[in-house]
Design an enzyme around this catalytic site. Sequence first.
Site, PDB file in Angstrom:
ATOM      1  N   GLU A 136      -1.146  31.807  72.428  1.00  0.00           N
ATOM      2  CA  GLU A 136      -1.439  32.145  72.354  1.00  0.00           C
ATOM      3  C   GLU A 136      -2.564  33.140  71.312  1.00  0.00           C
ATOM      4  O   GLU A 136      -2.422  32.186  70.709  1.00  0.00           O
ATOM      5  CB  GLU A 136       0.421  34.255  72.328  1.00  0.00           C
ATOM      6  N   LYS A 180      12.524  37.917  66.657  1.00  0.00           N
ATOM      7  CA  LYS A 180      12.736  38.368  65.432  1.00  0.00           C
ATOM      8  C   LYS A 180      13.762  39.580  65.523  1.00  0.00           C
ATOM      9  O   LYS A 180      14.577  40.124  66.642  1.00  0.00           O
ATOM     10  CB  LYS A 180      12.258  39.084  64.854  1.00  0.00           C
TER      11      LYS A 180
END
Length: 315
Positions: free
Chosen positions: A30, A164
């Site tokens: 990405e 996260k």
Amino acid sequence: MASHLAQSWLAFSGPVAAARDAGRPLVALESTIIAHGMPYPENVRTAREVEAVIRGLGAEPATIALIDGRIRIGLSDDELERLGRSGKAHKVSRRDLPAVLASGELGATTVAGTMICAALAGIEVFVTGGIGGVHRGAQETFDISADLQELARTSVAVVCAGAKSILDIGLTLEYLETHGVPVLSCGQDNFAAFYTRDSGFRADYRLDDPAGQARFIRTKWDLGLAGGVLLSTPVPEAAAMPSADIDALTQQALDEARAQGITGKAVTPFLLARIKALTGGRSLATNIALVKHNAEVGARLALALARAARGAGPA
Ligand code: PSU
Ligand code: MN
């Protein structure tokens, strides 16, 4: 592979086209992580190092971005530099793809955006750092990353170091379950938590061996069960951060975001930048280490998938 109409928006780099024609496995990467996830110049250096890890294992990296009105599959060094320095690239998820392509402006693709482009290009494996997910407090804000819907619908295997702890990891896994996205773990039983190895939540299936991962993924797609597969692998021990530190700093960053009224697509980049500042740059070193490790796992998976032919049926 995509329709002719969609194909006309794709532009393959020379090395990626050559690898594809030679039947060498491709690994998508990405570009939001480059343009919005890390500062310059570490972003560009990391992007090149991650590509080198994949090449070193015999697969070909294809970093994806929107440049001059085309979906670029594979970027040159100059293009990586342009993306890393620009500061103006749009963050492109499913919603944004038509707008940025049609305008010809510079676009960095998120996990969702990259999955769409990888699928159009016929690439089965995509390596990222961490996926977006259900944000803490989503019951009020409705802030759920479009990455999760994309995993539900687009048939690409996504290798990550978990999600996260700025997110609600438990709710993120619930959401994936509801939408039928299998969560595999490599190297441990639990889903990883990006800066730290253990989220405290079990992954659905532990598969350490690339051949086993490939068999799982082929079986899903052979059955016509469209959609992604998430493969989590923890950050290497030596690069992991202490959980107590990261929990406290994450809470502080979340409080600051709320106080400053940060919303929408700006939330994730804000939190990433604040955590980096609050850890004195330590989180960046962890981030770089985990992406490189994910690249290794992803390249091995791509090689194994290339061997695990479509429609092979039961062993
Ligand atoms: N999580 C990270 N680093 C990142 C991102 C997520 O640890 O760089 C990026 C990815 O591109 C991901 C996007 O797809 O943020 C999710 O953004 P949002 O939460 O706005 O959907
Ligand atoms: Mn969001």
